[in-house]
Design a protein around this motif. Structure first.
Motif, mmCIF file in Angstrom:
data_model
loop_
_atom_site.group_PDB
_atom_site.id
_atom_site.type_symbol
_atom_site.label_atom_id
_atom_site.label_comp_id
_atom_site.label_asym_id
_atom_site.label_seq_id
_atom_site.Cartn_x
_atom_site.Cartn_y
_atom_site.Cartn_z
ATOM 1 N N ILE A 126 8.513 8.731 -4.478
ATOM 2 C CA ILE A 126 9.491 8.797 -3.393
ATOM 3 C C ILE A 126 8.792 8.490 -2.076
ATOM 4 O O ILE A 126 7.577 8.577 -1.954
ATOM 5 N N GLY A 127 9.584 8.149 -1.064
ATOM 6 C CA GLY A 127 9.032 7.780 0.239
ATOM 7 C C GLY A 127 9.108 6.285 0.429
ATOM 8 O O GLY A 127 9.898 5.580 -0.205
ATOM 9 N N GLY A 128 8.284 5.793 1.320
ATOM 10 C CA GLY A 128 8.313 4.371 1.611
ATOM 11 C C GLY A 128 7.118 3.954 2.433
ATOM 12 O O GLY A 128 6.137 4.690 2.593
ATOM 13 N N LEU A 129 7.209 2.770 2.990
ATOM 14 C CA LEU A 129 6.087 2.191 3.717
ATOM 15 C C LEU A 129 5.756 2.978 4.980
ATOM 16 O O LEU A 129 4.588 3.178 5.315
ATOM 17 N N ALA A 130 6.777 3.451 5.674
ATOM 18 C CA ALA A 130 6.547 4.113 6.961
ATOM 19 C C ALA A 130 5.839 5.454 6.816
ATOM 20 O O ALA A 130 4.870 5.749 7.523
ATOM 21 N N GLY A 131 6.297 6.287 5.901
ATOM 22 C CA GLY A 131 5.730 7.623 5.767
ATOM 23 C C GLY A 131 4.823 7.800 4.574
ATOM 24 O O GLY A 131 4.302 8.902 4.348
ATOM 25 N N GLY A 132 4.643 6.764 3.775
ATOM 26 C CA GLY A 132 3.809 6.870 2.584
ATOM 27 C C GLY A 132 4.617 7.228 1.352
ATOM 28 O O GLY A 132 5.756 7.689 1.447
ATOM 29 N N THR B 152 0.903 8.186 14.450
ATOM 30 C CA THR B 152 1.720 7.719 15.579
ATOM 31 C C THR B 152 0.908 6.918 16.585
ATOM 32 O O THR B 152 1.476 6.232 17.438
ATOM 33 N N GLY B 153 -0.430 7.007 16.513
ATOM 34 C CA GLY B 153 -1.282 6.236 17.408
ATOM 35 C C GLY B 153 -1.486 4.820 16.916
ATOM 36 O O GLY B 153 -1.027 4.429 15.828
ATOM 37 N N THR B 154 -2.187 4.030 17.705
ATOM 38 C CA THR B 154 -2.438 2.625 17.350
ATOM 39 C C THR B 154 -3.795 2.438 16.673
ATOM 40 O O THR B 154 -4.125 1.325 16.261
ATOM 41 N N ALA B 155 -4.579 3.501 16.578
ATOM 42 C CA ALA B 155 -5.923 3.378 16.018
ATOM 43 C C ALA B 155 -5.865 3.050 14.535
ATOM 44 O O ALA B 155 -5.095 3.661 13.776
ATOM 45 N N MET B 156 -6.661 2.058 14.144
ATOM 46 C CA MET B 156 -6.802 1.686 12.740
ATOM 47 C C MET B 156 -8.256 1.379 12.448
ATOM 48 O O MET B 156 -9.039 1.059 13.351
ATOM 49 N N THR B 157 -8.625 1.479 11.190
ATOM 50 C CA THR B 157 -10.006 1.213 10.793
ATOM 51 C C THR B 157 -10.309 -0.274 10.914
ATOM 52 O O THR B 157 -9.569 -1.120 10.401
ATOM 53 N N SER B 158 -11.413 -0.577 11.591
ATOM 54 C CA SER B 158 -11.809 -1.975 11.756
ATOM 55 C C SER B 158 -13.162 -2.265 11.123
ATOM 56 O O SER B 158 -13.540 -3.437 10.967
ATOM 57 N N ALA C 88 -6.064 6.795 19.132
ATOM 58 C CA ALA C 88 -5.606 7.772 18.137
ATOM 59 C C ALA C 88 -4.879 8.906 18.837
ATOM 60 O O ALA C 88 -5.318 9.394 19.884
ATOM 61 N N ASN C 89 -3.757 9.331 18.293
ATOM 62 C CA ASN C 89 -2.987 10.452 18.819
ATOM 63 C C ASN C 89 -3.313 11.725 18.047
ATOM 64 O O ASN C 89 -3.747 11.667 16.886
ATOM 65 N N ALA C 90 -3.113 12.844 18.696
ATOM 66 C CA ALA C 90 -3.317 14.128 18.029
ATOM 67 C C ALA C 90 -2.399 14.218 16.814
ATOM 68 O O ALA C 90 -1.212 13.880 16.882
ATOM 69 N N GLY C 91 -2.959 14.644 15.697
ATOM 70 C CA GLY C 91 -2.198 14.739 14.452
ATOM 71 C C GLY C 91 -2.412 13.562 13.527
ATOM 72 O O GLY C 91 -2.008 13.605 12.350
ATOM 73 N N ASP C 92 -3.015 12.494 14.055
ATOM 74 C CA ASP C 92 -3.301 11.343 13.191
ATOM 75 C C ASP C 92 -4.401 11.717 12.183
ATOM 76 O O ASP C 92 -5.245 12.585 12.443
ATOM 77 N N THR C 93 -4.388 11.032 11.060
ATOM 78 C CA THR C 93 -5.385 11.301 10.020
ATOM 79 C C THR C 93 -5.938 9.989 9.480
ATOM 80 O O THR C 93 -5.266 8.948 9.505
ATOM 81 N N VAL D 240 -3.059 1.474 -0.013
ATOM 82 C CA VAL D 240 -3.866 0.297 0.307
ATOM 83 C C VAL D 240 -2.973 -0.832 0.807
ATOM 84 O O VAL D 240 -3.264 -1.476 1.827
ATOM 85 N N ILE D 241 -1.856 -1.069 0.118
ATOM 86 C CA ILE D 241 -0.942 -2.133 0.557
ATOM 87 C C ILE D 241 -0.328 -1.772 1.902
ATOM 88 O O ILE D 241 -0.205 -2.627 2.802
ATOM 89 N N GLY D 242 0.070 -0.487 2.070
ATOM 90 C CA GLY D 242 0.664 -0.057 3.338
ATOM 91 C C GLY D 242 -0.289 -0.236 4.500
ATOM 92 O O GLY D 242 0.110 -0.680 5.588
ATOM 93 N N ASN D 243 -1.570 0.107 4.299
ATOM 94 C CA ASN D 243 -2.563 -0.091 5.355
ATOM 95 C C ASN D 243 -2.755 -1.566 5.673
ATOM 96 O O ASN D 243 -2.935 -1.945 6.832
ATOM 97 N N PHE D 244 -2.706 -2.397 4.655
ATOM 98 C CA PHE D 244 -2.873 -3.832 4.871
ATOM 99 C C PHE D 244 -1.704 -4.388 5.682
ATOM 100 O O PHE D 244 -1.897 -5.203 6.588
ATOM 101 N N VAL D 245 -0.500 -3.941 5.375
ATOM 102 C CA VAL D 245 0.675 -4.382 6.141
ATOM 103 C C VAL D 245 0.527 -3.977 7.604
ATOM 104 O O VAL D 245 0.784 -4.769 8.525
ATOM 105 N N SER D 246 0.090 -2.732 7.857
ATOM 106 C CA SER D 246 -0.104 -2.267 9.232
ATOM 107 C C SER D 246 -1.195 -3.068 9.936
ATOM 108 O O SER D 246 -1.084 -3.401 11.120
ATOM 109 N N ALA D 247 -2.262 -3.394 9.201
ATOM 110 C CA ALA D 247 -3.350 -4.178 9.782
ATOM 111 C C ALA D 247 -2.871 -5.571 10.173
ATOM 112 O O ALA D 247 -3.235 -6.091 11.238
#
Length: 396
Positions: free
Chosen positions: A147-153, A202-208, A271-276, A288-295
């Motif tokens: 259950i869930g989806g791309l936005a929330g996992g 909710t932040g814009t930080a992503m692994t680079s 990164a916003n507070a609460g991000d993981t 993995v696919i969801g992170n790639f889409v966001s990237a």
């Protein structure tokens, strides 16, 4: 001993009735083709025939279960083949995204395509059989597993069980596989790991970028606090996250590099507070696919390239996971075919045994029928002659 007229009539009647009974029994044997009509005809053979009939019924149940098992395994195999095709396509798109000449708009187009592939893979993972049960939910076959989806996992709601069918007296055959084992436990190559952003960030930080030095293979969770501040937890040794690890933090422009436990993790953006974030050698195909889409949607070249490398490694691992399960399914299909042959031979043997025990010998029963008919006619004629012997026939 004085023989009375009543005795003559009673004896004659009993003889005729006996011959009638024997003739009727033989006629029923001819009509049914069965030698044993009631257990009293042959108690020993009747008892043996009952045992064989029960064994035959059990064997028929196993044959029926083998058919169900074969159908179920074919369904699982077809769904896994579809998942393999989809994962291969995602990998191809990940390789394509590494083209340095692609613009942000073209990368965004790939992201839009992969959103549809994400939904398609989730649909495969939530496949149902002809009875409406979810194939990859384990024992919880009535509950949608993913259950869930791309936005929330995506969250797995099934369990680790595998439903089985008994195909022989000594074999309960698994006919399904846990979706968690297939889609949520893909493993990175030795000495490497997946670095993923939380789906609900909710932040814009992503692994680079990420580099590993003496990485111990544990799973680590990065939690962002106000400021931002960072805490790291060793999820392998500290699953309740009771003992935080303070990482070394180095900031350079929009990049923040965290150092901990032989891991150097670079985050690009705010990164916003609460991000993981997480670092682990085990990941979910959906994450993995969801992170790639966001990237791909970030517009940052370093983030996109790192996301593409992660996606390639993840899809390779997903293919390995699916292939491992599919290989087991294929082995079980071969086992079912072998068992079908064995039980088919048993069914034939049971039929032959029952025929030997119960079936009539037509040459014998037809001969007996003719002989008993003759006996009956003789009894009737003799009774007629004897009944006419009376002293009153000589009185005039």
């Amino acid at each position: 001993m004085r023989v009375t007229t009543g005795m003559i009539y009673d004896s004659g009647l009993a003889s005729i009735q006996k011959q009638n009974s024997q003739l009727l029994n033989t006629q029923q044997q001819v009509a049914t083709g069965r030698r044993i009509l009631t257990p009293s005809d042959d108690p020993v053979a009747s008892a043996r025939a009952l045992e064989v009939s029960q064994s035959k019924s059990v064997n028929a149940l196993y044959i029926s279960n083998q058919g169900y098992a074969n159908d179920a395994l074919k369904l699982v195999d077809s769904k896994l083949s579809a998942a393999t095709d989809l994962v291969t396509y995602v990998r191809t798109r990940a390789v394509e995204s590494g083209n340095g000449a692609y613009t942000a708009a073209e990368q965004s187009t790939i992201a839009s395509d992969l959103k549809e592939q994400f939904s398609a893979l989730q649909g495969i993972a939530n496949s149902q059989d002809s009875t409406g049960e979810f194939v990859f939910a384990g024992y919880r076959s009535n509950a949608q597993p993913f259950i869930g989806g791309l936005a929330g996992g995506v969250t797995y709601q099934g369990d680790q069980g595998a439903r089985t069918l008994q195909i022989s007296s000594s074999r309960n055959l698994p006919i399904t596989s846990s979706g968690d084992d297939i889609f949520n436990n893909i493993r990175a190559a030795n000495g490497s790991a997946f670095a993923l952003s939380g789906a609900g960030n909710t932040g814009t930080a992503m692994t680079s970028a990420m580099s590993l030095s003496s990485y111990n293979g544990h799973s680590y969770a990065v939690s962002v606090g106000a400021g931002p501040t960072y805490q790291v937890f060793d999820s392998t040794n500290d699953p309740t996250h009771a003992s935080p690890i303070v990482p070394t933090v180095t900031a350079s422009g929009s990049d923040t590099t965290l150092g901990f436990a032989g891991v150097s993790l670079t985050l690009t953006g705010t990164a916003n507070a609460g991000d993981t974030f997480s670092v682990s050698n085990v990941a979910s195909t959906f994450d993995v696919i969801g992170n790639f889409v966001s990237a791909l949607s970030s517009g940052n070249k370093a983030v996109t390239q790192f996301g593409g490398r992660q996606a390639i490694a993840g899809m390779d691992a997903a293919q390995d996971s699916i292939s491992r399960v599919q290989s087991g399914v294929g082995s079980r299909m071969v086992e079912v075919e072998t068992q079908e042959s064995v039980n088919g031979d048993l069914a034939l043997q049971y039929d032959e045994t029952l025929s030997r025990l119960e079936d009539a010998d037509y040459a014998k029963v037809v001969s007996d029928l003719t002989q008993q008919k003759l006996f009956l006619e003789a009894a009737q004629q003799s009774f007629l002659k004897v009944s006419n012997l009376s002293l009153f026939n000589f009185l005039n």
